[in-house]
Design a protein around this motif. Sequence first.
Motif, mmCIF file in Angstrom:
data_model
loop_
_atom_site.group_PDB
_atom_site.id
_atom_site.type_symbol
_atom_site.label_atom_id
_atom_site.label_comp_id
_atom_site.label_asym_id
_atom_site.label_seq_id
_atom_site.Cartn_x
_atom_site.Cartn_y
_atom_site.Cartn_z
ATOM 1 N N GLU A 162 8.583 10.159 -16.463
ATOM 2 C CA GLU A 162 7.592 9.852 -15.440
ATOM 3 C C GLU A 162 8.247 10.074 -14.081
ATOM 4 O OE1 GLU A 162 5.585 6.096 -15.618
ATOM 5 O OE2 GLU A 162 5.206 6.284 -17.763
ATOM 6 N N ALA A 204 6.517 8.438 -7.972
ATOM 7 C CA ALA A 204 5.293 8.674 -7.218
ATOM 8 C C ALA A 204 5.467 8.125 -5.809
ATOM 9 C CB ALA A 204 4.118 7.997 -7.926
ATOM 10 N N VAL A 222 7.154 4.501 -4.831
ATOM 11 C CA VAL A 222 7.811 3.820 -5.955
ATOM 12 C C VAL A 222 8.903 4.700 -6.545
ATOM 13 C CG1 VAL A 222 5.717 2.536 -6.562
ATOM 14 C CG2 VAL A 222 6.207 4.708 -7.714
ATOM 15 N N VAL A 277 11.077 5.214 -10.473
ATOM 16 C CA VAL A 277 10.933 4.959 -11.906
ATOM 17 C C VAL A 277 12.313 4.989 -12.547
ATOM 18 C CG1 VAL A 277 9.824 5.677 -14.057
ATOM 19 C CG2 VAL A 277 8.661 6.078 -11.879
ATOM 20 N N VAL A 296 9.021 0.491 -13.015
ATOM 21 C CA VAL A 296 8.506 1.094 -11.781
ATOM 22 C C VAL A 296 8.650 0.043 -10.694
ATOM 23 C CG1 VAL A 296 6.545 2.226 -10.670
ATOM 24 C CG2 VAL A 296 6.866 2.425 -13.147
ATOM 25 N N GLU A 341 -1.687 7.491 -14.237
ATOM 26 C CA GLU A 341 -1.813 6.481 -13.188
ATOM 27 C C GLU A 341 -3.262 6.064 -12.988
ATOM 28 O OE1 GLU A 341 -0.465 5.703 -8.567
ATOM 29 O OE2 GLU A 341 0.434 7.357 -9.683
ATOM 30 N N GLY A 366 -1.824 2.372 -16.220
ATOM 31 C CA GLY A 366 -1.171 3.068 -15.116
ATOM 32 C C GLY A 366 -1.567 2.504 -13.766
ATOM 33 N N TYR A 400 1.517 0.975 -11.570
ATOM 34 C CA TYR A 400 1.874 1.658 -10.325
ATOM 35 C C TYR A 400 1.292 0.950 -9.102
ATOM 36 C CZ TYR A 400 4.308 5.479 -12.545
ATOM 37 O OH TYR A 400 5.238 6.213 -13.231
ATOM 38 N N ALA A 431 3.445 -2.083 -8.432
ATOM 39 C CA ALA A 431 4.741 -1.674 -7.881
ATOM 40 C C ALA A 431 4.612 -1.346 -6.398
ATOM 41 C CB ALA A 431 5.283 -0.470 -8.653
ATOM 42 N N ARG A 432 3.554 -0.660 -6.024
ATOM 43 C CA ARG A 432 3.346 -0.352 -4.606
ATOM 44 C C ARG A 432 3.074 -1.623 -3.799
ATOM 45 N NH1 ARG A 432 0.433 4.183 -6.879
ATOM 46 N NH2 ARG A 432 1.692 6.064 -6.586
#
Length: 445
Positions: free
Chosen positions: A126, A129, A132, A134, A151, A178, A183, A187, A190-191
């Motif tokens: 992965e 992005a 973030v 991974v 993540v 995502e 996803g 994600y 994580a953001r």
Amino acid sequence: MSTLAAAVLAAGLAAARLTQAQPAVPDTIGGLPRHAVLGVAVTRDSAAADGRGVVIQAIGPTGTAALAGVHAGDRVLTLNDTAVTDVATFVARSGRLLAGRPVTLRVRRGRDTLELRARAVARPLEAAAPGVTVDYGSVEGAGVRRRTITVRPATPGRHPGLLFMGGVGCYSLDGLREQGGYGTLIYGLARAGYAVMRVEKVGMGDSDGPSCDSPAADLHLEIAGLTAGLRALRADPRVDSAHVAIVAHSMGPIEASIVADSIPVSALVLAETTGLNWLEYDLANARRQLVLLGRPYDEVEREMRLHVQCAYRFHVLHETPQAITAALPGCAGNLALPQPYTYMQQVGDVDQAEHWKRIDRPVLVIYGTSDFVTSEADSRYLVDMINGFHPGRASLRVIEGMDHGLESAPPPREAIRQQRAGPGEAHPALLPTVRAWLDQAVKPA
């Protein structure tokens, strides 16, 4: 295309396309060998007299199959000297290929039989992005190495941690879309400032151990890996160990009750689940789905009488599926299990109330009104159970139009009749609901 063939397409062709935008993937990463991507879509060999065999439908441009010279239309005879007789066998064996190891495919092309060889190409990782990073790692639980994927925010410093626990079934959590339910949560959170770890199921993805569908892959082994993951997340120097929570879906909340009973966490989010014991849930779910499908009520009652016999022998007497179907052949359809019978019987033995009695932490339970796999009553019972032990600790959020897969869907009676053409997108209220609650319950003041 069959579900299994579609899975090979998703893990093969899509992964092969990702590889084009990534640097070379090492054969070993985070303490575990990387598994390979074959890069094909397959279907049953309908031309075979006995209906057995596998035919290549399509090939990704950068997978192992393309490197070996496989063509669309080839009929697969063996994979690494093991006979291939059906799609399920092919999918299972191709999923356990290790990157960097030699792969030999024996195929029939027209009148010719060919042996095609290549060095297995690593499954792509992965990619990081926006906002973030991974990280691939591993943990050991009950002597089995399990892949972890974390993540985390790209910003420096220590962040609150989340252990994400998925639902029932044998599938990989590596390479998530995502836009899908999982996803979007992983994600998106994580953001929002959380380090989100997932632990691959035993025998899936890069994880070692018995095949996920083997009786050896039971609940105890699964819990050992999840517990090891939670310990590793708390010990991560980039994670604020005083603020670590669990986000779990479907079967995940039942596993979470066991894990959080042994290792304290700050809070728990439990989505699309039940507080009932599994036998009661199984019976209620079977009846609910028969009614939603519009079956005549006399037929519903006949099927439920049989289902009660099958479920009692399975969950209470702990008979094997083979023994049950030998005595009651009609039980075969009732015993199409998503994970090994050992795992499912051990789930049936879990007393959630005993665990929640000892877990005095904030809990958010989420139910989507388009879910036909659980009911709102299932979620409300879980909330009432937790609040009965710890008043005010649990709350329920109902999301209109969200299904069991955390995606947007029509009402249950319509949704259960639909066959999705492909993966959907997460319900737009899912991430904001979870994030807002976690920010209040977990993040430092």
